[in-house]
Design an enzyme around this catalytic site. Structure first.
Site, PDB file in Angstrom:
ATOM      1  N   ASP A 219       0.854  -1.181   0.000  1.00  0.00           N
ATOM      2  CA  ASP A 219       0.000   0.000   0.000  1.00  0.00           C
ATOM      3  C   ASP A 219       0.895   1.238   0.000  1.00  0.00           C
ATOM      4  O   ASP A 219       1.823   1.342   0.809  1.00  0.00           O
ATOM      5  CB  ASP A 219      -0.900  -0.002   1.239  1.00  0.00           C
ATOM      6  CG  ASP A 219      -1.959   1.083   1.191  1.00  0.00           C
ATOM      7  OD1 ASP A 219      -3.054   0.808   0.677  1.00  0.00           O
ATOM      8  OD2 ASP A 219      -1.671   2.201   1.670  1.00  0.00           O
TER       9      ASP A 219
ATOM     10  N   ASN B  52      -2.273  13.049  -3.521  1.00  0.00           N
ATOM     11  CA  ASN B  52      -3.397  13.566  -4.310  1.00  0.00           C
ATOM     12  C   ASN B  52      -3.762  14.985  -3.907  1.00  0.00           C
ATOM     13  O   ASN B  52      -4.007  15.850  -4.757  1.00  0.00           O
ATOM     14  CB  ASN B  52      -4.615  12.652  -4.167  1.00  0.00           C
ATOM     15  CG  ASN B  52      -4.554  11.446  -5.087  1.00  0.00           C
ATOM     16  OD1 ASN B  52      -3.949  11.504  -6.157  1.00  0.00           O
ATOM     17  ND2 ASN B  52      -5.178  10.357  -4.682  1.00  0.00           N
TER      18      ASN B  52
ATOM     19  N   HIS C 274      -4.872  14.770  -8.631  1.00  0.00           N
ATOM     20  CA  HIS C 274      -5.140  13.360  -8.958  1.00  0.00           C
ATOM     21  C   HIS C 274      -4.397  12.905 -10.215  1.00  0.00           C
ATOM     22  O   HIS C 274      -4.076  11.726 -10.351  1.00  0.00           O
ATOM     23  CB  HIS C 274      -6.643  13.140  -9.122  1.00  0.00           C
ATOM     24  CG  HIS C 274      -7.393  13.209  -7.823  1.00  0.00           C
ATOM     25  ND1 HIS C 274      -7.497  12.130  -6.969  1.00  0.00           N
ATOM     26  CD2 HIS C 274      -8.053  14.222  -7.219  1.00  0.00           C
ATOM     27  CE1 HIS C 274      -8.194  12.476  -5.900  1.00  0.00           C
ATOM     28  NE2 HIS C 274      -8.551  13.742  -6.028  1.00  0.00           N
TER      29      HIS C 274
ATOM     30  N   GLU D 111      -4.894   2.391  -3.857  1.00  0.00           N
ATOM     31  CA  GLU D 111      -3.435   2.445  -3.880  1.00  0.00           C
ATOM     32  C   GLU D 111      -2.833   1.161  -3.327  1.00  0.00           C
ATOM     33  O   GLU D 111      -1.699   1.134  -2.870  1.00  0.00           O
ATOM     34  CB  GLU D 111      -2.928   3.650  -3.078  1.00  0.00           C
ATOM     35  CG  GLU D 111      -3.264   3.638  -1.608  1.00  0.00           C
ATOM     36  CD  GLU D 111      -4.574   4.346  -1.265  1.00  0.00           C
ATOM     37  OE1 GLU D 111      -4.730   4.758  -0.105  1.00  0.00           O
ATOM     38  OE2 GLU D 111      -5.441   4.484  -2.149  1.00  0.00           O
TER      39      GLU D 111
END
Length: 347
Positions: A215, A223, A228, A258
């Site tokens: 992760d 972001n 984004h 993610e």
């Protein structure tokens, strides 16, 4: 019988339903096909009304919406898994039946054409003056029949080409349904299929498969700080690193926003840990720049937290995944940018 249509009519419904199915957010599976088959056939007005309401936003049906529509408007009491599979298999049966019919009709056309030629030749040899007018009429009819057969053969050839195109569309749609469009990796559905396949081939005499979950750390901050679009760039970069570090026979997928998964069918726990550490250090050492050229902005490094585990004998896919997930979140709690190994408890 719920679906009394002929092969030709069901093929027509297939051609109408397939483009609608591929526009949805749900995969191409038996329930989705049944919903859209009933819609294009016009047999289910209540379903048509519900579809109009559900697709009003223009986003296409989700898996949950498709399941609800199927249960409320299509499913029959007592419909079992075998019957549901039959609906799905009709896709392949329709195409196979059309191909078989086209080939059979083509053979009949060729034989009939040869018979007509032989018949015409025999009539010419036996003809008398008083039969000339009749013979000419028969020959004209023969020519018309041959022209009609030739036209029919052309239509059959066109149908066969259409069948090949439909097969390609179905195959392509199924493949695309398993691919994450942003990274090119397999998606969550592909992971679940791969995991089921891997577990079905796991035997006591072979090494149990291992699973690595990764992760991206503080991805929301990426972001929020850079937008984004740059976040997507980060996801693609991590995916490329995964593919380079873990080539075949390892399976690499994006299982969440993610979150990534590496399924290692033929690696032991130590090898899986070493691979995870190699991936972690590669990501941590890299720098992803925003923009291009000398004006590119340096970015604070991106890091990855990872969890590693190995399948226990007789364990379910869900328990296997949950333990890897616990290992991942142990890495998060330990400060991130690290690898945690969590072995199964001894029986």
């Amino acid at each position: 019988m719920r679906y009394p249509e002929s092969v030709a009519k069901s093929a027509e419904y297939l051609r109408l339903a397939l483009p609608l199915m591929t526009k949805q957010r749900s995969a191409l599976h038996p329930h989705s096909y049944a919903v859209w088959y009933e819609f294009v056939s016009g047999r289910n007005p209540r379903l048509a009304e519900a579809l109009a309401e559900q697709t009003r936003d223009g986003l296409g049906l989700t898996e949950a919406q498709t399941a609800t529509l199927y249960q409320h408007h299509v499913a029959q009491p007592g419909l079992n898994a075998q019957e549901a599979q039959r609906v799905s298999d009709s896709l392949s049966r329709v195409l196979d039946n059309m191909a078989s019919s086209a080939a059979h009709a083509g053979d009949q056309t060729a034989r009939f054409d040869q018979s007509l030629l032989l018949w015409s030749s025999q009539l010419l040899d036996a003809a008398q003056d008083e039969q000339a007018e009749l013979l000419q009429a028969l020959m004209a009819g023969t020519r018309e029949m041959r022209a009609a057969m030739a036209q029919l053969q052309q239509r059959l050839d066109a149908n066969q080409a259409e069948i090949a195109a439909l097969r390609h569309e179905v195959s392509q749609a199924r493949s695309e349904a398993l691919v994450d469009a942003l990274t090119g990796l397999g998606n969550r559905r592909a992971f679940e299929q791969q995991l089921a396949q891997c577990l079905s081939h796991a035997h006591a005499e072979t090494a149990a498969p291992c699973l690595v979950l990764g992760d991206i750390d503080f991805f929301k901050k990426v972001n929020d700080s850079y937008g984004h679009s740059f976040g997507d760039q980060v996801l693609r970069a991590v995916a490329d690193s995964l593919k380079s570090v873990a080539p075949q026979p390892h399976w690499v997928t994006r299982v969440g926003g993610e979150e990534f998964a590496l399924l290692l069918p033929a690696s032991n726990l130590l090898e899986a840990q070493q691979l995870a550490e190699q991936l972690r250090s590669k990501i941590a050492a890299s720098r992803i720049r925003r923009g291009a050229g000398p004006a590119a902005e340096p970015l604070e490094r991106v890091t990855l937290s990872l969890g590693v585990t190995q399948l226990a004998r007789g364990e379910s896919a869900n328990d296997f995944f949950e333990r890897a997930d616990r290992a991942l979140y142990a890495s998060k709690r330990s400060g991130r940018n690290c690898v945690t190994v969590l072995a199964a408890k001894a029986a």
